[in-house]
Scaffold this active site. Structure first.
Site, short mmCIF file in Angstrom:
data_model
loop_
_atom_site.label_atom_id
_atom_site.label_comp_id
_atom_site.label_asym_id
_atom_site.label_seq_id
_atom_site.Cartn_x
_atom_site.Cartn_y
_atom_site.Cartn_z
N ILE A 88 15.53 55.09 18.81
CA ILE A 88 15.78 54.32 20.03
C ILE A 88 17.30 54.20 20.12
O ILE A 88 17.91 53.44 19.38
CB ILE A 88 15.11 52.94 19.98
N PRO A 89 17.94 54.97 20.98
CA PRO A 89 19.40 55.21 20.89
C PRO A 89 20.29 54.09 21.43
O PRO A 89 20.99 54.26 22.44
CB PRO A 89 19.58 56.50 21.70
N CYS A 90 20.32 52.96 20.75
CA CYS A 90 21.19 51.86 21.17
C CYS A 90 22.66 52.21 21.02
O CYS A 90 23.53 51.55 21.60
CB CYS A 90 20.86 50.59 20.40
N HIS A 91 22.98 53.27 20.26
CA HIS A 91 24.38 53.68 20.09
C HIS A 91 24.96 54.27 21.37
O HIS A 91 26.18 54.41 21.49
CB HIS A 91 24.50 54.71 18.95
#
Length: 350
Positions: free
Chosen positions: A316-319
């Protein structure tokens, strides 16, 4: 501007005069900005200064509410961030937390109002989240329920059970049992440090940063030790699949993950995390844009907090969420890790 005009600005909390002068209160020894929302002092106790240096040379201390010693200052943001920091630091120590909160010099009602405006949650609600998150981690590590409750800051076990059930949907005993019997975990080495993968029989529950000392000594980059994988069970296979896909991702051979995920959080958090998966590989979005994607463009700070709480890193690409000015704001695995991931995606996209 003469003294009468300056007093008028103080009386009216005139923010347009901030920086033009400062006023000190002789009875408290504190100096403020004209716009300070503190209780209006008596006129005979007020002295004026052209600069903050003059005020400090005269022996006055900066007000903790309006912070006249800072060049640029958003009182609401500063108050909220300071409160959040204290809640996270002293969640297990009621005495220290109460003392430091009292020293902030604002009423509990005002503090709750400002904090909710910034983060869409009250300080009390956030404190519960922090405490239960700590308790969950301790239960996962094998702590007894009373010990986990006490170390998380609870003096009343009934209150702990109530809060735990509301946050997780189950009792602490059930949570501990499920984790022990049906959860697979393993640690893999990656270019951004060791990552722990956690899976149930049906979905990935977490990809989280862990200390180097937690990594298996024999594990090679991109491989996982098998000692914590339940032989022949679906979650063990999910852990292996996740590790394999992460290895492909770091090698630039995978841009999307084909994994069932089930992050634990509030409905608001889950909504934000779902929209994170809509941000394409190699691209970024600001917190404001993510808030708009999530259906509330005014909730950028609350969205930012949900983004920070994402339990499944990279998958889950919160970056891929950055500041409005392009800055790389906070990331659970660290700013350098965030920079590495964004550069990796940009490199393989190009």
């Amino acid at each position: 501007m003469n003294d009468d005009k300056m007093w008028e600005a103080v009386r009216d909390c005139d923010a347009s005069c901030d920086g033009k002068f400062y006023y000190g209160v002789k009875t408290t020894g504190i100096y403020c900005r004209p716009s300070c929302k503190s209780k209006l002092p008596k006129r005979e106790n007020v002295v004026f200064f052209r600069t903050k240096e003059e005020a400090e040379e005269a022996g006055f201390r900066p007000c903790k509410r309006c912070r006249p010693d800072l060049i640029a200052f958003d009182p609401a943001q500063e108050l909220s961030e300071r409160t959040k920091e204290l809640l996270e630091r002293h969640f297990s120590d009621r005495v220290k937390l109460g003392r430091d909160m009292k020293e902030m010099g604002v009423s509990r009602k005002h503090l709750a109002q400002v904090f909710k405006e910034q983060y869409d949650i009250t300080p009390s609600e956030y404190l519960i989240q922090v405490r239960i998150a700590a308790a969950r981690q301790m239960l996962q590590n094998g702590a007894a329920i009373p010990d986990a409750a006490g170390m998380a800051g609870y003096e009343n076990l009934s209150e702990f059970y109530d809060h735990f059930r509301r946050q997780t949907g189950m009792t602490p005993a059930r949570y501990r049992q499920i984790f022990a019997d049906n959860i697979s975990r393993s640690v893999m080495d990656t270019p951004i440090g060791p990552l722990r993968i956690i899976a149930s029989q049906d979905a990935i529950l977490g990809v989280e940063q862990t200390g180097r000392e937690s990594s298996d000594a024999g594990a090679q980059a991109g491989q996982i030790p098998a000692d914590r994988i339940l032989s022949g069970d679906a979650s063990g296979e999910l852990v292996k699949d996740c590790a394999a896909q992460l290895t492909e991702y770091f090698a630039g051979k995978r841009q999307a993950f084909d994994l069932p995920v089930s992050p634990e959080g509030t409905d608001f958090q889950k909504n934000v995390w779902n929209h994170l998966r809509d941000i394409p590989y190699g691209q970024t979005r600001t917190y404001g844009e993510l808030a708009e994607m999530a259906g509330n463009k005014k909730a950028s700070r609350a969205v930012g907090m949900a983004n920070h709480c994402n339990p499944i890193l990279i998958v889950i690409p919160c970056h891929r969420v950055i500041g409005a000015d392009g800055s790389l704001t906070g990331y659970a695995a660290g700013i350098e890790a965030k920079k590495f991931l964004l550069q990796l995606e940009q490199r393989y996209t190009a």
